[in-house]
Design an enzyme around this catalytic site. Structure first.
Site: not given
Length: 568
Positions: A41, A268, A278
C-alpha cells in the site's frame, strides 16, 4: 545481470513449507506456471519486514521460472500519494528485482471491481446498509457471541442496485451508506460477519484517478479480485491475514473471476530494537523523532540504504531467517553480522581519526612528505594499493593515548612505544597540556628502521591508526546506534516512544580522513580501520565529506549489555 544485482544468489533456496505446497501443486498439474505478486500500500516507505516479502515473492517466481507482479493497493486515498509509489519502486529495484511491464495498481480495476459488486448484489450476496461505523461494530458481536443481522440486510435487489448506483454518483454523504457482503452473522470468524465491501469518501483526490470516484472498495474485497484478474497462483501474505483467508476464498468463489488463487500465510519479520508498524514509523517521522523516512536509524529500506547496507546483505539476511509459520523476534545482531560479513569482503580500507589528538614527531624532518603504499584490502590483493602521505605532524585518535594507562591498555602511553599502522614505531617523550590540564599534543620520536616491520628481537604489541595533519581532510561523521533501548519497544502497553534511545545519533563535526576520501561519492563504502564500516552520505561533497557509520567492527551493543563479542 551482474553478481551485485543478481537476487538469485540469495533467494529462499532452502526448502520451506511454501515451496512444498508449490511443488505439490505443480506435481498435481494444478498450475502450468507460477505467478506471485508483491502488493504494497503506498502509504509509507517500505521497511526491512517488507524486504522479506519482496525476496520471497520475487524469488519464488524466479526460481520456478514464473512471474511476480508489483501491484500497489491504492484503495485508501486519504493516506496514499505518488511519493510513496516512487519510493517503493526504487526500493524493490535496489534490492535487485525487476517487474518489467508487470506493474499494476488496484485502481486499474476500479471499474471491474464495481461491476463485480453489482454482480454480488444481483446474486443476493451483497446489500446496501445504512448502519454507521459504530453500529456495525455493535451488530458484529464478539468472539463468544454471534452478531445481529442488519435491519437492511433483506433489502430487495432492485433497491440495492439503485442505492449503490446513487452511492457511486455521489448522492450520499460520507458514512451514511456502505455496501456489505451477505455471508453469516453467526460465523465464528468475525471477518465473515457481513464485512464492508465499499465505503463513501468525498473530497479526496486519488493519486491516479483524481476525483473520479467517491466510492472506494476495501482491501479484503479488492485484493482477491486483483489477484484473480492477474492470474496469480499463490498469494503469499503474512500471518495477520490468516483469519481473512475465508473471506478471500468467499470473494473469488462468488464473482466471475477467471481463476482462484491460493492464499498462503507466513510469519512476518519482527526485529529487535525496531518497530515494524507503518503507523508507528509514520509517527516517528511526523513528530520529528527522526529526520525523515531515510534517516539511517530507521528500519526502512531507504534508511538502511543510506546507512550503508547493501542489497546483497539484506537478501542474505532474509534467507537466513527463513520462512515459517511461527512468529519470532529476530536478533538485531543477526542483521548487523550479515552486513559486517558482506562489507568485510567487499569494501576498501581507509584511515580516519574521529576524535583527533595532535602528535608531533620531533625526529622527523619538518619539510618531508613520505608517500607510503598500503593495501586497499588486507585479504584481497586484486583491490590494489593506495598512497598515504606521512609527515612530521599527525593526528591519532584521542582514545589511543592514556597518560595513566589502565591494566591491559596496549596503545600509546607516556614514555611508551606503539606502531603507527603501515608506518613506524614511535615513542611518546612528552605530553603537552593546556591551562586546564587537558592533553592537547604529544611529542614523540620515531625509529626509521621500523617502517612497516618489527626488527628482529623487537616486539611492539600496540598498533594505532593515524592521518597526516597537513594533508588530512576535515569531515563530519555521524555515529548511528540502535533507535530504541529495549528489544521490544512499547511492550506491555507502554508508549513505544518512551523507549527511544537518546544516544542513537552522535555527530562528530571535526574528524580527519586520509586525503583520498575527498573523492568519495555518496554511497561509497569503506572500513575505517579500527573504527567500523562507513558510507558517504547524500549530504557529502568534496569540500566537506559526511560519513555515516553503518556498523561497528564488533557487536559493541552486545558488549554494553553484557553479551559476547561478535564480528571480526
Amino acid at each position: 545481470m551482474s553478481e551485485k544485482e543478481d537476487p538469485k544468489k540469495t533467494n529462499f533456496i532452502r526448502p520451506n513449507f511454501i515451496r512444498r505446497i508449490i511443488d505439490e501443486d505443480l506435481a498435481h498439474g494444478r498450475h502450468a506456471r507460477i505467478a506471485t505478486r508483491f502488493p504494497p500500500e503506498p502509504n509509507g516507505y517500505l521497511h526491512i519486514g517488507h524486504a522479506k516479502s519482496i525476496v520471497l515473492n520475487f524469488g519464488v517466481a524466479e526460481d520456478y521460472q514464473g512471474t511476480c507482479n508489483l501491484r500497489f493497493d491504492d484503495t485508501n486515498p486519504h493516506k496514499e500519494n505518488r511519493e510513496y509509489v516512487e519510493a517503493i519502486k526504487e526500493d524493490v529495484h535496489w534490492l535487485g528485482y525487476a517487474w518489467g511491464e508487470r506493474l499494476y495498481f488496484a485502481s486499474d480495476y476500479f471499474e471491474q471491481l464495481y461491476g463485480f459488486a453489482v454482480e454480488l448484489i444481483e446474486k443476493g450476496r451483497a446489500y446496501v446498509c445504512a448502519l454507521d461505523a459504530e453500529q456495525i461494530r455493535e451488530y458484529r458481536g464478539t468472539l463468544t457471541e454471534p452478531g445481529q443481522e442488519s435491519p437492511y440486510r433483506e433489502r430487495p435487489v432492485a433497491e440495492n442496485l439503485d442505492l449503490f448506483a446513487h452511492m457511486r454518483a455521489g448522492a450520499f454523504p460520507d458514512g451514511t451508506l456502505t455496501l456489505r457482503a451477505k455471508i453469516d452473522m453467526a460465523s465464528p470468524n468475525l471477518n465473515l460477519r457481513d464485512p464492508v465491501l465499499y465505503r463513501i469518501r468525498h473530497g479526496v483526490i486519488h493519486h491516479r484517478t483524481g476525483d473520479e470516484w467517491c466510492l472506494y472498495p476495501t482491501y479484503d474485497y479488492t485484493h482477491p479480485i486483483s489477484d484473480a484478474l492477474e492470474g496469480i497462483t499463490h498469494s503469499l501474505c503474512t500471518l495477520e491475514f490468516e483469519d481473512h483467508r475465508s473471506l478471500y476464498d468467499w470473494v473469488v468463489a462468488n464473482v466471475s473471476v477467471p481463476c482462484r488463487p491460493r492464499q498462503i500465510e507466513f510469519s512476518r519479520l519482527n526485529l529487535e530494537y525496531a518497530v515494524m508498524s507503518k503507523r508507528r514509523l509514520t509517527q516517528l517521522v511526523d513528530e520529528g523523532f527522526v529526520a525523515g523516512w531515510d534517516d539511517p536509524r530507521m528500519p526502512s529500506i531507504a534508511g538502511l540504504r543510506r546507512r550503508g547496507y547493501t542489497p546483497e546483505a539484506i537478501r542474505t539476511f532474509c534467507e537466513r531467517i527463513g520462512v515459517t509459520k511461527a512468529d519470532n523476534l529476530v536478533e538485531m545482531a543477526m542483521l548487523e553480522n550479515t552486513i559486517r560479513e558482506d562489507l568485510d569482503r567487499k569494501v576498501p580500507r581507509a584511515m580516519a581519526v574521529l576524535r583527533p589528538l595532535r602528535l608531533v614527531l620531533e625526529s622527523y624532518p619538518e619539510d618531508r612528505t613520505e608517500l607510503l603504499t598500503v593495501p586497499n584490502h588486507p585479504k584481497d590483493t586484486t583491490k590494489g594499493t593506495r598512497p598515504i602521505p606521512f609527515t612530521r605532524e599527525l593526528y591519532i585518535d584521542r582514545d589511543d593515548f592514556m597518560e595513566e594507562p589502565v591494566r591491559g591498555f596496549k596503545r600509546l602511553v607516556a614514555g611508551g612505544e606503539v606502531r603507527l599502522r603501515n608506518a613506524y614505531v614511535v615513542r611518546c617523550v612528552r605530553v603537552v597540556k593546556d591551562r586546564t590540564g587537558a592533553v592537547v599534543e604529544l611529542r614523540c620520536t620515531h625509529d626509521p628502521a621500523t617502517l612497516g616491520k618489527n626488527p628482529e628481537g623487537r616486539k611492539v604489541k600496540g598498533v594505532i591508526h593515524w592521518v597526516s595533519a597537513r594533508q588530512a581532510i576535515a569531515a563530519e561523521v555521524r555515529l548511528y546506534d540502535r533507535l530504541f533501548t529495549v528489544p521490544e519497544p512499547g511492550a506491555g502497553g507502554r508508549d513505544f516512544r518512551a523507549d527511544l534511545n537518546p544516544a542513537s545519533l552522535h555527530t562528530l563535526t571535526l574528524c580527519f580522513l586520509e586525503p583520498g576520501l575527498a573523492a568519495a561519492a555518496p554511497g561509497d563504502r569503506f572500513q575505517f580501520e579500527r573504527e567500523g564500516y562507513f558510507v558517504a552520505d547524500k549530504d557529502s561533497h568534496p569540500a566537506r565529506p559526511v560519513f555515516n557509520r553503518t556498523v561497528t567492527l564488533r557487536d559493541t551493543w552486545g558488549q554494553k549489555m553484557g553479551g559476547r563479542k561478535t564480528g571480526d
